[in-house]
Motif scaffolding. Structure first.
Motif, mmCIF file in Angstrom:
data_model
loop_
_atom_site.group_PDB
_atom_site.id
_atom_site.type_symbol
_atom_site.label_atom_id
_atom_site.label_comp_id
_atom_site.label_asym_id
_atom_site.label_seq_id
_atom_site.Cartn_x
_atom_site.Cartn_y
_atom_site.Cartn_z
ATOM 1 N N ILE A 72 0.883 -1.104 0.183
ATOM 2 C CA ILE A 72 -0.029 0.049 -0.021
ATOM 3 C C ILE A 72 0.898 1.266 0.035
ATOM 4 C CG2 ILE A 72 -1.652 1.310 1.504
ATOM 5 C CD1 ILE A 72 -2.643 -1.189 2.484
ATOM 6 N N LEU A 73 1.915 1.182 0.783
ATOM 7 C CA LEU A 73 2.737 2.413 0.883
ATOM 8 C C LEU A 73 3.561 2.697 -0.211
ATOM 9 C CD1 LEU A 73 4.207 2.238 4.487
ATOM 10 C CD2 LEU A 73 2.370 3.594 3.690
ATOM 11 N N VAL A 74 4.094 1.645 -0.974
ATOM 12 C CA VAL A 74 4.806 1.647 -2.417
ATOM 13 C C VAL A 74 3.943 2.299 -3.357
ATOM 14 C CG1 VAL A 74 6.080 0.516 -4.004
ATOM 15 C CG2 VAL A 74 6.586 -0.095 -1.627
ATOM 16 N N ALA A 75 2.587 1.679 -3.406
ATOM 17 C CA ALA A 75 1.760 2.084 -4.532
ATOM 18 C C ALA A 75 1.283 3.484 -4.318
ATOM 19 C CB ALA A 75 0.501 1.124 -4.405
ATOM 20 N N ALA A 76 1.314 4.013 -3.015
ATOM 21 C CA ALA A 76 0.959 5.567 -2.788
ATOM 22 C C ALA A 76 2.130 6.265 -3.088
ATOM 23 C CB ALA A 76 0.573 5.859 -1.201
ATOM 24 N N HIS A 77 3.473 5.899 -2.606
ATOM 25 C CA HIS A 77 4.447 6.502 -3.000
ATOM 26 C C HIS A 77 4.597 6.905 -4.621
ATOM 27 C CE1 HIS A 77 8.784 7.778 -3.779
ATOM 28 N NE2 HIS A 77 8.814 6.577 -4.382
ATOM 29 N N ASN A 78 4.259 5.701 -5.255
ATOM 30 C CA ASN A 78 4.234 5.726 -6.776
ATOM 31 C C ASN A 78 3.273 6.720 -7.312
ATOM 32 O OD1 ASN A 78 6.642 4.007 -6.761
ATOM 33 N ND2 ASN A 78 5.224 2.142 -7.241
ATOM 34 N N ALA A 79 2.236 6.798 -6.823
ATOM 35 C CA ALA A 79 0.997 7.668 -7.391
ATOM 36 C C ALA A 79 1.306 8.969 -7.052
ATOM 37 C CB ALA A 79 -0.203 7.098 -6.581
ATOM 38 N N ALA A 80 1.991 9.207 -5.894
ATOM 39 C CA ALA A 80 2.401 10.605 -5.620
ATOM 40 C C ALA A 80 3.505 11.131 -6.432
ATOM 41 C CB ALA A 80 2.598 10.768 -4.086
ATOM 42 N N ARG A 81 4.400 10.090 -6.648
ATOM 43 C CA ARG A 81 5.506 10.889 -7.456
ATOM 44 C C ARG A 81 4.984 11.029 -9.194
ATOM 45 N NH1 ARG A 81 8.516 5.961 -8.508
ATOM 46 N NH2 ARG A 81 6.982 5.653 -10.020
ATOM 47 N N ASP A 82 4.036 9.947 -9.450
ATOM 48 C CA ASP A 82 3.550 10.178 -10.838
ATOM 49 C C ASP A 82 2.881 11.434 -11.248
ATOM 50 O OD1 ASP A 82 4.882 7.779 -11.420
ATOM 51 O OD2 ASP A 82 3.072 6.700 -11.710
ATOM 52 N N GLY A 85 4.149 14.821 -7.157
ATOM 53 C CA GLY A 85 4.303 15.120 -5.709
ATOM 54 C C GLY A 85 5.351 14.276 -4.898
ATOM 55 N N TRP A 86 4.885 13.973 -3.429
ATOM 56 C CA TRP A 86 5.758 12.958 -2.880
ATOM 57 C C TRP A 86 4.824 12.430 -1.727
ATOM 58 C CZ3 TRP A 86 5.767 15.197 1.894
ATOM 59 C CH2 TRP A 86 5.819 16.655 1.999
ATOM 60 N N LEU A 87 5.643 11.324 -1.062
ATOM 61 C CA LEU A 87 5.020 10.549 0.102
ATOM 62 C C LEU A 87 6.131 10.581 0.817
ATOM 63 C CD1 LEU A 87 2.385 8.177 0.637
ATOM 64 C CD2 LEU A 87 4.473 7.397 1.021
#
Length: 121
Positions: A72-82, A85-87
């Motif tokens: 979940i954290l990696v998916a959210a990080h990737n979505a924010a980066r795409d 933004g950032w997580l």
């Protein structure tokens, strides 16, 4: 603005969302696993449009996290980066930090010892 979300079973997972200086802060308390992951996934979902997301996940109250939480954290990080933004992760407990390090997530997602440091960087 706070938003409390429960989970499967009483006191297993509590999630609170707030905004601090334009940064979304998601505070997580309890256990993150296969049975409790959906509320966290929902809390980290990015709204369509708008400015680049900036999110800090406060893990200071997480007592357990399995591979579901990592995913979940990696998916959210990737979505924010795409979304340009950032997580960031803040204040993981010793057991959670150990899990993050074992699987190498700390090399992918920035981890900070405190919420303040995650917000100020």
């Amino acid at each position: 603005m706070a938003d409390n979300r429960g989970a499967a079973g009483p006191d297993r997972l509590t999630i609170t969302r707030a905004s601090v200086d334009g940064v979304g802060v998601v505070t997580v308390r309890g256990e993150i696993d296969h049975h409790t992951g959906d509320p966290l996934r929902t809390a980290l979902a990015l709204p369509g449009g708008g400015p680049a997301p900036r999110i800090v996940v406060d893990l200071s109250g997480v007592t357990f996290m399995d591979s579901s939480g990592i995913n979940i954290l990696v998916a959210a990080h990737n979505a924010a980066r795409d979304a340009h933004g950032w997580l960031r992760l803040a204040a993981p407990t010793d057991s959670v930090l150990r899990t993050l390090r074992i699987v190498g997530v700390d090399a992918v997602i920035d981890c900070y010892p405190t919420l303040r440091q995650a917000l100020d960087t």
